[in-house]
Design a protein around this motif. Sequence first.
Motif: not given
Length: 225
Positions: A113, A116-119, A146, A215, A217
Amino acid sequence: MRRCPLCFNDHCQLFFENRKRCLYHCNQCELVFADASSHLPPNAETQKYRLANNKSKLLSQFMFDLVSQCETGEQALLGLNFGRTLDPKSLQRVTKRGHQINQYDPSIAPWNRELKQQYDFICCYRVFEHFRFPKKEWGLLCELIKPGGWIAINTPLLTDHTGFDKWHHKNNLTHVSFYKQKSFEYLADKVGFKLLFAANDLILVQKPSGSGITRDQTSIVDRDF
């Protein structure tokens, strides 16, 4: 002839050869890379990678410096430690400052996981040299950061071709990609990122605030380091 795994240039020449492997040089992005036939089997690579993952103090200092540079005092940051793991004590030092650090270690989980996200920032301490397919890994990092965020990379840059045979960094067989400044200039130019070279093998890359790279997905990127 070998295809460069970074820019896909087909015109690469033999650069270095010893009893263990052959390395090739790309005349477009300047990457020096190991022939795929010499890559270690996955189990052997994972074992060597874990044995070599003993840079906790250096990684911790690198992370603390990165967090300090990214702090604005306005909001908590979400960061990703990509490719290695901080020890619990060091991780707690960061979280006490109000920030969250997710960690991704490919030798433990090839997909999870955390990807599956931005930073707000991504720490890549001594992992770029392990990338068998740096074009794919770079694409993933571009998606994970990001707009306005920073990717901090620490990897020894190749600066002296003539002394390569005596360069100890090449002797680790899990190190399969060796970069020159031009290699990172190529990567940054392809996506329009800001690039800074600092001291002590530090490369900083910033994603523009108006970047359209987001991103995806649905995309799946192979993890091979």
